[in-house]
Design a protein around this motif. Structure first.
Motif, PDB file in Angstrom:
ATOM      1  N   LEU A  74       3.335   3.578 -18.147  1.00 39.59           N
ATOM      2  CA  LEU A  74       2.804   4.405 -17.323  1.00 39.59           C
ATOM      3  C   LEU A  74       4.085   5.539 -16.896  1.00 39.59           C
ATOM      4  O   LEU A  74       3.834   6.792 -17.046  1.00 39.59           O
ATOM      5  N   ASP A  75       5.232   5.102 -16.731  1.00 38.59           N
ATOM      6  CA  ASP A  75       6.402   5.596 -15.985  1.00 38.59           C
ATOM      7  C   ASP A  75       6.573   6.727 -17.415  1.00 38.59           C
ATOM      8  O   ASP A  75       7.018   7.909 -17.158  1.00 38.59           O
ATOM      9  N   GLN A  76       6.573   6.127 -18.536  1.00 39.80           N
ATOM     10  CA  GLN A  76       7.154   6.872 -19.662  1.00 39.80           C
ATOM     11  C   GLN A  76       6.180   8.078 -19.952  1.00 39.80           C
ATOM     12  O   GLN A  76       6.524   9.399 -20.086  1.00 39.80           O
ATOM     13  N   ARG A  77       4.892   7.844 -19.715  1.00 47.53           N
ATOM     14  CA  ARG A  77       3.916   8.885 -19.778  1.00 47.53           C
ATOM     15  C   ARG A  77       4.010   9.766 -19.104  1.00 47.53           C
ATOM     16  O   ARG A  77       3.875  10.984 -19.269  1.00 47.53           O
ATOM     17  N   LEU A  78       4.095   9.254 -17.674  1.00 46.52           N
ATOM     18  CA  LEU A  78       4.303  10.426 -16.565  1.00 46.52           C
ATOM     19  C   LEU A  78       5.522  11.237 -16.676  1.00 46.52           C
ATOM     20  O   LEU A  78       5.464  12.345 -16.563  1.00 46.52           O
ATOM     21  N   ASP A  79       6.641  10.667 -17.299  1.00 44.58           N
ATOM     22  CA  ASP A  79       7.694  11.569 -17.733  1.00 44.58           C
ATOM     23  C   ASP A  79       7.581  12.745 -18.742  1.00 44.58           C
ATOM     24  O   ASP A  79       7.984  13.833 -18.702  1.00 44.58           O
ATOM     25  N   ASN A  80       6.705  12.169 -19.665  1.00 47.87           N
ATOM     26  CA  ASN A  80       6.336  13.135 -20.762  1.00 47.87           C
ATOM     27  C   ASN A  80       5.417  14.157 -20.381  1.00 47.87           C
ATOM     28  O   ASN A  80       5.763  15.383 -20.689  1.00 47.87           O
ATOM     29  N   ILE A  81       4.581  13.880 -19.466  1.00 48.06           N
ATOM     30  CA  ILE A  81       3.716  15.093 -18.873  1.00 48.06           C
ATOM     31  C   ILE A  81       4.504  16.016 -18.019  1.00 48.06           C
ATOM     32  O   ILE A  81       4.352  17.139 -18.169  1.00 48.06           O
ATOM     33  N   ALA A  91       8.225  22.621 -19.168  1.00 50.87           N
ATOM     34  CA  ALA A  91       8.550  23.536 -20.300  1.00 50.87           C
ATOM     35  C   ALA A  91       7.539  24.638 -20.418  1.00 50.87           C
ATOM     36  O   ALA A  91       7.941  25.918 -20.380  1.00 50.87           O
ATOM     37  N   VAL A  92       6.245  24.335 -19.947  1.00 55.50           N
ATOM     38  CA  VAL A  92       5.341  25.536 -19.844  1.00 55.50           C
ATOM     39  C   VAL A  92       5.425  26.502 -18.725  1.00 55.50           C
ATOM     40  O   VAL A  92       5.592  27.743 -18.801  1.00 55.50           O
ATOM     41  N   ALA A  93       6.021  25.947 -17.551  1.00 54.48           N
ATOM     42  CA  ALA A  93       6.251  26.694 -16.392  1.00 54.48           C
ATOM     43  C   ALA A  93       7.437  27.634 -16.665  1.00 54.48           C
ATOM     44  O   ALA A  93       7.617  28.607 -16.179  1.00 54.48           O
ATOM     45  N   GLU A  94       8.368  26.969 -17.405  1.00 54.94           N
ATOM     46  CA  GLU A  94       9.899  27.643 -17.570  1.00 54.94           C
ATOM     47  C   GLU A  94       9.145  29.062 -18.601  1.00 54.94           C
ATOM     48  O   GLU A  94       9.893  30.159 -18.310  1.00 54.94           O
TER      49      GLU A  94
END
Length: 82
Positions: A34-41, A47-50
């Motif tokens: 779950l932690d890895q998935r949240l990091d990916n999100i 990236a989209v915000a930048e």
């Protein structure tokens, strides 16, 4: 992923006392996933915000009910760089 808490068992009804370690390891593995998935999100959203902040972006979507096309223009507060 849905994590549900198991009902507490009285100490006398426990059939396999060594199974707690396996349960804890499985829970730890699920929390790590779950932690890895949240990091990916978080990485994707960042990236989209930048990208939005660096240059204008237009999102085109079609309404599933009426079929009309919509255009949403996003413009950041930073000056576009060359």
């Amino acid at each position: 992923m849905v994590l549900r808490r198991r009902p507490d068992k009285p100490n006398g009804d426990e059939k396999n006392p060594g199974n707690n370690d396996a349960d804890l390891q499985q829970l730890q593995a699920r929390l790590d996933a779950l932690d890895q998935r949240l990091d990916n999100i978080d990485s994707m959203v960042t990236a989209v915000a930048e990208r939005v902040m660096s240059r204008p972006m237009v999102i085109t979507a079609t309404c599933p009910h009426c079929g009309k096309n919509m255009e949403i223009a996003l413009i950041g507060t930073q000056k576009p760089s060359r």
